[in-house]
Design a protein around this motif. Structure first.
Motif, PDB file in Angstrom:
ATOM      1  N   GLY A 224       0.743  -1.224   0.075  1.00 26.98           N
ATOM      2  CA  GLY A 224       0.072  -0.069   0.052  1.00 26.98           C
ATOM      3  C   GLY A 224       1.161   1.394  -0.073  1.00 26.98           C
ATOM      4  N   VAL A 225       0.904   1.998  -0.935  1.00 29.07           N
ATOM      5  CA  VAL A 225       1.565   3.361  -1.178  1.00 29.07           C
ATOM      6  C   VAL A 225       0.523   4.459  -0.987  1.00 29.07           C
ATOM      7  N   ALA A 226       1.182   5.545   0.115  1.00 35.90           N
ATOM      8  CA  ALA A 226       0.309   6.690   0.345  1.00 35.90           C
ATOM      9  C   ALA A 226       1.380   7.953  -0.001  1.00 35.90           C
ATOM     10  N   LEU A 227       1.202   8.901  -1.189  1.00 40.07           N
ATOM     11  CA  LEU A 227       1.927   9.812  -1.219  1.00 40.07           C
ATOM     12  C   LEU A 227       1.326  11.009  -0.930  1.00 40.07           C
ATOM     13  N   VAL A 228       2.090  11.985  -0.173  1.00 41.41           N
ATOM     14  CA  VAL A 228       1.803  13.200   0.651  1.00 41.41           C
ATOM     15  C   VAL A 228       2.864  13.981   0.428  1.00 41.41           C
ATOM     16  N   THR A 229       2.420  15.563   0.828  1.00 42.24           N
ATOM     17  CA  THR A 229       3.414  16.638   0.633  1.00 42.24           C
ATOM     18  C   THR A 229       3.913  16.947   2.023  1.00 42.24           C
ATOM     19  N   THR A 230       4.359  18.066   2.235  1.00 40.56           N
ATOM     20  CA  THR A 230       5.375  18.375   3.510  1.00 40.56           C
ATOM     21  C   THR A 230       4.551  18.799   4.558  1.00 40.56           C
ATOM     22  N   GLY A 231       5.039  18.839   5.730  1.00 42.89           N
ATOM     23  CA  GLY A 231       4.419  19.337   6.866  1.00 42.89           C
ATOM     24  C   GLY A 231       3.054  18.621   7.330  1.00 42.89           C
ATOM     25  N   PRO A 232       2.050  19.209   7.270  1.00 44.18           N
ATOM     26  CA  PRO A 232       0.746  18.932   7.572  1.00 44.18           C
ATOM     27  C   PRO A 232       0.314  17.697   6.551  1.00 44.18           C
ATOM     28  N   GLY A 233       0.827  17.805   5.627  1.00 44.69           N
ATOM     29  CA  GLY A 233       0.602  16.470   4.414  1.00 44.69           C
ATOM     30  C   GLY A 233       1.057  15.399   5.224  1.00 44.69           C
ATOM     31  N   GLY A 234       2.163  15.392   5.713  1.00 45.30           N
ATOM     32  CA  GLY A 234       2.941  14.204   6.568  1.00 45.30           C
ATOM     33  C   GLY A 234       2.293  13.582   7.768  1.00 45.30           C
ATOM     34  N   THR A 235       2.023  14.836   8.823  1.00 50.46           N
ATOM     35  CA  THR A 235       1.544  14.542   9.963  1.00 50.46           C
ATOM     36  C   THR A 235      -0.050  14.099   9.841  1.00 50.46           C
TER      37      THR A 235
ATOM     38  N   SER B 245      18.230  23.595   1.012  1.00 51.85           N
ATOM     39  CA  SER B 245      18.687  24.712   1.120  1.00 51.85           C
ATOM     40  C   SER B 245      17.704  25.466   2.362  1.00 51.85           C
ATOM     41  N   ASP B 246      16.761  24.916   2.371  1.00 51.88           N
ATOM     42  CA  ASP B 246      15.622  25.624   3.250  1.00 51.88           C
ATOM     43  C   ASP B 246      15.696  24.719   4.631  1.00 51.88           C
ATOM     44  N   SER B 247      16.332  23.671   4.979  1.00 48.31           N
ATOM     45  CA  SER B 247      16.162  22.775   5.902  1.00 48.31           C
ATOM     46  C   SER B 247      16.720  23.625   7.118  1.00 48.31           C
ATOM     47  N   SER B 248      16.126  23.267   8.297  1.00 44.59           N
ATOM     48  CA  SER B 248      16.584  24.032   9.610  1.00 44.59           C
ATOM     49  C   SER B 248      17.556  23.096  10.244  1.00 44.59           C
ATOM     50  N   ALA B 249      17.930  21.928   9.515  1.00 41.97           N
ATOM     51  CA  ALA B 249      18.844  20.893  10.579  1.00 41.97           C
ATOM     52  C   ALA B 249      20.376  21.753  10.603  1.00 41.97           C
TER      53      ALA B 249
ATOM     54  N   PHE C 294       9.377  26.328   4.558  1.00 35.33           N
ATOM     55  CA  PHE C 294       7.683  26.485   4.307  1.00 35.33           C
ATOM     56  C   PHE C 294       7.164  25.082   4.830  1.00 35.33           C
ATOM     57  N   GLN C 295       6.194  24.914   5.847  1.00 38.42           N
ATOM     58  CA  GLN C 295       5.784  23.791   6.307  1.00 38.42           C
ATOM     59  C   GLN C 295       6.863  22.738   6.626  1.00 38.42           C
ATOM     60  N   GLU C 296       8.041  23.024   7.113  1.00 40.88           N
ATOM     61  CA  GLU C 296       9.031  22.083   7.372  1.00 40.88           C
ATOM     62  C   GLU C 296       8.900  21.454   8.805  1.00 40.88           C
ATOM     63  N   ILE C 297       8.754  20.045   8.752  1.00 44.95           N
ATOM     64  CA  ILE C 297       8.563  19.138   9.953  1.00 44.95           C
ATOM     65  C   ILE C 297       9.383  18.014   9.692  1.00 44.95           C
ATOM     66  N   PRO C 298      10.334  17.648  10.777  1.00 38.90           N
ATOM     67  CA  PRO C 298      10.870  16.495  10.694  1.00 38.90           C
ATOM     68  C   PRO C 298      10.045  15.219  10.918  1.00 38.90           C
ATOM     69  N   ILE C 299       9.412  14.972   9.724  1.00 32.64           N
ATOM     70  CA  ILE C 299       8.542  13.890   9.776  1.00 32.64           C
ATOM     71  C   ILE C 299       9.025  12.592  10.150  1.00 32.64           C
ATOM     72  N   THR C 300      10.138  12.213   9.578  1.00 36.03           N
ATOM     73  CA  THR C 300      10.789  10.918   9.820  1.00 36.03           C
ATOM     74  C   THR C 300      11.072  10.632  11.358  1.00 36.03           C
ATOM     75  N   GLU C 301      11.488  11.622  11.921  1.00 36.75           N
ATOM     76  CA  GLU C 301      11.589  11.767  13.532  1.00 36.75           C
ATOM     77  C   GLU C 301      10.354  11.368  14.223  1.00 36.75           C
ATOM     78  N   VAL C 302       9.368  11.894  13.777  1.00 36.52           N
ATOM     79  CA  VAL C 302       8.172  11.750  14.241  1.00 36.52           C
ATOM     80  C   VAL C 302       7.474  10.534  14.321  1.00 36.52           C
ATOM     81  N   VAL C 303       7.852   9.833  13.215  1.00 33.00           N
ATOM     82  CA  VAL C 303       7.143   8.556  12.868  1.00 33.00           C
ATOM     83  C   VAL C 303       8.203   7.301  12.893  1.00 33.00           C
ATOM     84  N   LYS C 304       9.303   7.476  13.303  1.00 32.46           N
ATOM     85  CA  LYS C 304      10.171   6.432  13.590  1.00 32.46           C
ATOM     86  C   LYS C 304       9.451   5.295  14.521  1.00 32.46           C
ATOM     87  N   PRO C 305       9.012   5.768  15.717  1.00 35.75           N
ATOM     88  CA  PRO C 305       8.490   4.644  16.663  1.00 35.75           C
ATOM     89  C   PRO C 305       7.373   3.842  16.090  1.00 35.75           C
ATOM     90  N   ILE C 306       6.785   4.335  14.940  1.00 33.55           N
ATOM     91  CA  ILE C 306       5.620   3.465  14.373  1.00 33.55           C
ATOM     92  C   ILE C 306       5.770   2.987  12.917  1.00 33.55           C
TER      93      ILE C 306
END
Length: 245
Positions: A116-127, A153-157, A166-178
Motif C-alpha cells: 500500500g502506497v500513500a503519497l503526501v506533501t510536506t508538513g501537515p501533509g505528513g502529519t 537549502s531551506d532545511s533548519s537542520a 515552508f511547512q518544514e516538519i522533521p516527519i521521519t523523526e516523528v514516525v520512527k516509533p511506528i
C-alpha cells in the motif's frame, strides 16, 4: 434615449466578431499546447544516466506490480506527482485528506496483498497521515509512505531552529516509533539503494510501514542506478487476493 442607447450598443455589437475570433484563437492555442504536452508526457528512454529520483521511484513501483497509489498533491511533492502522470502502469487515486490517503492505502494492501502506497506533501501533509501509519504498524500491514520535504537549502537542520522552510516538519523523526524504518533522503546518489532496502523491509519478517521523506530539490536530481539493480530481474507481481474473494 433611443439614440443614446444605439450609440452605446452599436460599438459593442461591432466588437462581437472580434471577441469571438479572439476566443476561438485562444481555444485553439490551448488545445495545441495540450496536444504537444501530452505527446511529450512520457518517460525518456530508460538508461542509467537520465533517471531522476522521482522517475525511478514511480517506475520501480510499477515494476513490482503496483496498480494503484493514493495521493494528495502538494507543492512539496510536485516532481513525484509529475513522474506519476507520465506513466501508465499505476493509477493515481486522489483523495481530499491525507488521513484518507493513508487509510485507503492500508485497506488496498490488506485487500490485494500488494504494497500500500500513500503519497503526501510536506508538513501537515505528513502529519495528517500519521494515524494511518500507526494503524499499519499495529496491523502489520506492508506500506510505503512517501512525503515531500522542503528543499535542502531551506532545511533548519543544524541551525538550531524549529522551522526554516515552508511547512518544514522533521516527519521521519516523528514516525520512527511506528515504522520499521523512516528515512530522510540526503542525496540522490544513494537513493536507489535506500529505496530498494525500504521496499524489501516493508514485506520481510513481520511486515509493516516504512517511510521515505524526499526534499523537493532531490526529487528532480539524477540518481545513480547500480548495474546489479538495473539488470536485476523484476519482482513478480504478488498474488491478487481480491480476485479470489
Amino acid at each position: 434615449k433611443v439614440q443614446s442607447l444605439k450609440k452605446f450598443l452599436l460599438p459593442m455589437l461591432r466588437m462581437i466578431p472580434f471577441i469571438l475570433t479572439r476566443k476561438l484563437i485562444q481555444i485553439l492555442i490551448e488545445r495545441l499546447l495540450f496536444t504537444i504536452g501530452s505527446s511529450q508526457s512520457s518517460y525518456p528512454e530508460m538508461t542509467t544516466k537520465n533517471f531522476s529520483v522521482s522517475d525511478y521511484l514511480i517506475w520501480r513501483l510499477g515494476e513490482i506490480g503496483l496498480g494503484h497509489i493514493f495521493i494528495l498533491p502538494g507543492g512539496g511533492c510536485m516532481y513525484l506527482i509529475d513522474a506519476l502522470t507520465r506513466q501508465e502502469k499505476i493509477k493515481a487515486i486522489p483523495l481530499l485528506h491525507e488521513q484518507a490517503v493513508g487509510i485507503a492505502a492500508e485497506a488496498y494492501s490488506q485487500y490485494t496483498g500488494n504494497l500500500g502506497v500513500a503519497l503526501v506533501t510536506t508538513g501537515p501533509g505528513g502529519t495528517n497521515a500519521i494515524t494511518a501509519c500507526a494503524a499499519a504498524w499495529t496491523d502489520s500491514t506492508p506500506m510505503l509512505f512517501i512525503s515531500g520535504q522542503v528543499k535542502t537549502s531551506d532545511s533548519s537542520a543544524d541551525l538550531g531552529l524549529r522551522q526554516l522552510g515552508f511547512q518544514e516538519i522533521p516527519i521521519t523523526e516523528v514516525v520512527k516509533p511506528i515504522t520499521k524504518k523512516a528515512v530522510l533522503i540526503e542525496g540522490a546518489n544513494d537513493f536507489v539503494t535506500v529505496f530498494e532496502n525500504l521496499l524489501e523491509l516493508s514485506k520481510s519478517d513481520r511486515p509493516g510501514p516504512v517511510w521515505i521523506d524526499i526534499p523537493l530539490d532531490i526529487q528532480n536530481q539524477i540518481c545513480h542506478i547500480p548495474e546489479k539493480q538495473w539488470h536485476r530481474q523484476t519482482d513478480p507481481p504478488p498474488p491478487n487476493l481480491a480476485s479470489e474473494v
